[in-house]
Design a protein around this motif. Structure first.
Motif, PDB file in Angstrom:
ATOM      1  N   PRO A 248      23.085 -17.347  36.630  1.00 49.69           N
ATOM      2  CA  PRO A 248      22.171 -18.223  37.034  1.00 49.69           C
ATOM      3  C   PRO A 248      21.439 -18.175  38.209  1.00 49.69           C
ATOM      4  O   PRO A 248      20.361 -18.398  38.512  1.00 49.69           O
ATOM      5  N   GLY A 249      22.188 -17.431  39.453  1.00 47.58           N
ATOM      6  CA  GLY A 249      21.540 -17.290  40.421  1.00 47.58           C
ATOM      7  C   GLY A 249      21.415 -18.835  41.458  1.00 47.58           C
ATOM      8  O   GLY A 249      20.859 -18.689  42.669  1.00 47.58           O
ATOM      9  N   HIS A 250      21.562 -19.924  41.028  1.00 45.28           N
ATOM     10  CA  HIS A 250      21.649 -20.937  41.681  1.00 45.28           C
ATOM     11  C   HIS A 250      22.794 -21.786  41.468  1.00 45.28           C
ATOM     12  O   HIS A 250      23.727 -21.626  40.264  1.00 45.28           O
ATOM     13  N   ASP A 251      23.114 -22.757  42.162  1.00 44.29           N
ATOM     14  CA  ASP A 251      24.435 -23.621  42.172  1.00 44.29           C
ATOM     15  C   ASP A 251      24.068 -24.977  42.017  1.00 44.29           C
ATOM     16  O   ASP A 251      22.679 -25.627  41.845  1.00 44.29           O
ATOM     17  N   PHE A 252      24.831 -25.599  41.581  1.00 45.60           N
ATOM     18  CA  PHE A 252      24.952 -27.219  41.535  1.00 45.60           C
ATOM     19  C   PHE A 252      25.158 -28.163  42.677  1.00 45.60           C
ATOM     20  O   PHE A 252      26.249 -27.945  43.182  1.00 45.60           O
ATOM     21  N   TYR A 253      24.248 -28.971  43.034  1.00 51.92           N
ATOM     22  CA  TYR A 253      24.373 -29.825  44.031  1.00 51.92           C
ATOM     23  C   TYR A 253      24.622 -31.445  43.656  1.00 51.92           C
ATOM     24  O   TYR A 253      24.070 -31.792  42.769  1.00 51.92           O
ATOM     25  N   ARG A 265      26.939 -28.528  47.981  1.00 52.18           N
ATOM     26  CA  ARG A 265      27.167 -27.920  46.496  1.00 52.18           C
ATOM     27  C   ARG A 265      28.515 -28.665  45.943  1.00 52.18           C
ATOM     28  O   ARG A 265      29.420 -28.812  46.629  1.00 52.18           O
ATOM     29  N   VAL A 266      28.404 -28.782  44.733  1.00 55.08           N
ATOM     30  CA  VAL A 266      29.416 -29.371  44.121  1.00 55.08           C
ATOM     31  C   VAL A 266      30.141 -28.606  42.993  1.00 55.08           C
ATOM     32  O   VAL A 266      31.238 -28.577  42.549  1.00 55.08           O
ATOM     33  N   HIS A 267      29.277 -27.516  42.648  1.00 53.76           N
ATOM     34  CA  HIS A 267      29.664 -26.546  41.530  1.00 53.76           C
ATOM     35  C   HIS A 267      29.031 -25.327  41.745  1.00 53.76           C
ATOM     36  O   HIS A 267      27.838 -25.069  41.780  1.00 53.76           O
ATOM     37  N   TYR A 292      13.757 -29.392  39.462  1.00 56.28           N
ATOM     38  CA  TYR A 292      15.378 -29.410  39.392  1.00 56.28           C
ATOM     39  C   TYR A 292      15.753 -30.307  38.249  1.00 56.28           C
ATOM     40  O   TYR A 292      15.217 -31.305  37.997  1.00 56.28           O
ATOM     41  N   TYR A 293      16.947 -30.217  37.949  1.00 61.21           N
ATOM     42  CA  TYR A 293      17.602 -30.915  36.672  1.00 61.21           C
ATOM     43  C   TYR A 293      19.077 -31.480  37.100  1.00 61.21           C
ATOM     44  O   TYR A 293      19.774 -30.697  37.568  1.00 61.21           O
ATOM     45  N   ARG A 294      19.104 -32.657  36.635  1.00 61.20           N
ATOM     46  CA  ARG A 294      20.402 -33.324  36.769  1.00 61.20           C
ATOM     47  C   ARG A 294      21.124 -33.083  35.424  1.00 61.20           C
ATOM     48  O   ARG A 294      20.660 -33.464  34.446  1.00 61.20           O
ATOM     49  N   CYS A 295      22.211 -32.326  35.564  1.00 57.09           N
ATOM     50  CA  CYS A 295      23.088 -31.876  34.320  1.00 57.09           C
ATOM     51  C   CYS A 295      24.356 -32.540  34.031  1.00 57.09           C
ATOM     52  O   CYS A 295      25.155 -32.845  35.157  1.00 57.09           O
ATOM     53  N   TYR A 296      24.671 -32.523  32.942  1.00 63.05           N
ATOM     54  CA  TYR A 296      26.122 -32.939  32.551  1.00 63.05           C
ATOM     55  C   TYR A 296      26.669 -31.756  31.626  1.00 63.05           C
ATOM     56  O   TYR A 296      25.776 -31.286  30.793  1.00 63.05           O
TER      57      TYR A 296
END
Length: 474
Positions: A248-253, A265-267, A292-296
């Protein structure tokens, strides 16, 4: 006078001088060398808020690039050891025809008196048409100087952020967004002033044991800019299923980075690499085309991630079919479905297999795309995935010799240069209504793999007029 007497007198004089110097050294307080920026950090000095006190009497002239479009910030110092911030403001209002700036800063205030969307005139031509400008009042203690520097650096960062300007030190090369009055005079002319150079050097030495410089000031500006640089985010509710890329090259915030919220950063993105997630909201940040996307994941919120870390969801289905690569395919063969969660690389150019018949063992539907992708084999060898638009339905041709009649009402079928959906580029040759009720000869029949009704190649008076769908003929 005898030589011995002279030596005695000289000795006494030297002794007296030594004692005086010693006394002077003892009475002079020692100043520990300490960087101003470090002091501001260690003391946790917080910049003052901006007090808005716009005076309507100042002229309103646009910058060179237009209203609200400055190109940077100029830092001044009043060179008046006994003035106060309010005294300077009152003097400027009374004498603005000579010069004026947008704001004033001291140890406890940041007072904005002129609309920064319009130019001021504090550095002469051409700098006035380029930069927001503010003055610093001279202060007279270690704490006051540190507080003033903090206010000035923060205000500079605030202005850069307000006008979407990136920090860039202009004092050493004449190119950038953060200027001293001295640098403007040096690189543009318009005045001979050198502030705040002397003031920074003298107060730095007096209170911190080392001169303070614009280079150090610029570092503090950058630090503040990083902390306050906020971009507007437009949020939109949605309902999507997507895949996290394999790398992915990116993280979850917890929030969209650089938004008005404090972000952490959360994950790590790699934790969910290859997983299918759901999305209930997108965020479009100013200056960023990608959302940006809010993901579940499995119903649990895992955070916001930059769209570059996600891919459209792909559904795969096993199949067994034969198709033809178009004579002008326009697409190529890849190791994976393009735009999917996998890293793609080109395996074969589509034109290499133009017109060839391939077998297919898997079909993939990319969310939001009607035409599927196909995993293809040629002579039993896998050659890769290709977009379905590059393939045509397999067509079987057979020579015949028949006579048929074009229906009086042939329907929505016309004569074409090739069978529709085949590997050839298709265009209309004649309207069927022009031959309604006419008798035609047929020299070829074509069966499309996905259609029971065949196509016929027709001639009229010995001239080929094209292929037509069988239901248009009797």
């Amino acid at each position: 006078m005898k030589e011995t007497q002279k030596r005695g007198i000289m000795t006494a004089v030297l002794l007296t001088l030594t004692l005086l110097v010693g006394l002077l050294v003892v009475k002079t307080p020692s100043v520990k060398a300490e960087a101003v920026n470090s002091y501001i950090s260690s003391k946790k000095i917080k910049p003052a808020g901006i007090t808005t006190a716009i005076w309507s009497g100042f002229p309103k002239n646009d910058y060179n690039k237009g209203y609200g479009k400055p190109e940077g910030v100029v830092v001044h110092e009043t060179a008046n050891a006994s003035s106060t911030i309010y005294g300077e403001i009152n003097y400027m209002k009374a004498n603005y025809n000579n010069a004026f700036v947008h704001s004033f800063v001291d140890a406890t205030h940041i007072i904005n008196i002129a609309n920064t969307n319009y130019l001021s005139w504090g550095v002469g031509y051409p700098g006035n048409g380029k930069y927001v400008q503010f003055e610093q009042i001279e202060v007279h203690s270690k704490s006051a100087f540190a507080h003033e520097i903090a206010n000035a650096a923060w205000y500079t960062a605030y202005l850069l952020n307000k006008y979407n300007l990136s920090p860039n030190d202009a004092c050493y090369d004449g190119k950038g967004t953060v200027w001293s009055h001295k640098a403007v005079a040096q690189y543009y002319g318009g005045s001979t002033h050198t502030d705040p150079y002397g003031y920074y050097m003298s107060n730095g030495k007096k209170y911190f044991g080392q001169g303070y410089t614009m280079a150090q000031f610029y570092q503090l500006v950058k630090k503040y800019y990083t902390s306050i640089h906020v971009k507007n985010v437009k949020y939109t509710s949605t309902n999507l299923t997507m895949d996290v890329k394999s790398t992915p090259g990116h993280d979850f915030y917890n929030h969209v980075p650089e938004s008005k919220y404090t972000t952490k950063r959360v994950h790590y993105g790699k934790t969910y690499a290859g997983k299918t997630i759901t999305v209930n909201m997108t965020g479009k940040r100013d200056g960023t085309g990608t959302l940006y996307y809010r993901c579940y994941y499995n119903g649990k919120l895992i955070g916001w991630i930059y769209g570059g870390g996600l891919a459209k969801h792909v559904s795969y289905t096993t199949t067994s079919k034969t198709m033809d690569v178009k004579v002008a395919p326009g697409n190529n063969f890849y190791n994976h479905v393009t735009s999917s969660l996998y890293n793609n690389k080109l395996l074969h150019y589509g034109k290499t297999y133009a017109g060839k018949t391939v077998t297919i063992d898997n079909v993939a539907y990319l969310d939001g795309t009607k035409t599927p992708y196909y995993r293809c084999y040629y002579n039993g060898k896998r050659i890769g995935w290709i977009y379905g638009g590059a393939l045509g339905v397999q067509v079987t041709y057979k020579t015949i010799n028949q006579t048929k009649t074009v229906k009086a009402v042939p329907g929505a079928h016309d004569f074409l240069n090739h069978v529709t959906a085949s590997k050839y580029t298709v265009k209309r040759t004649y309207y069927s209504k022009d031959y309604a009720g006419k008798q035609v000869t047929v020299d070829n029949i074509a069966y499309r793999a996905d259609c029971k009704v065949p196509y016929y190649r027709c001639l009229y008076n010995g001239k080929i007029i094209g292929w037509i769908y069988g239901s248009a003929l009797n």
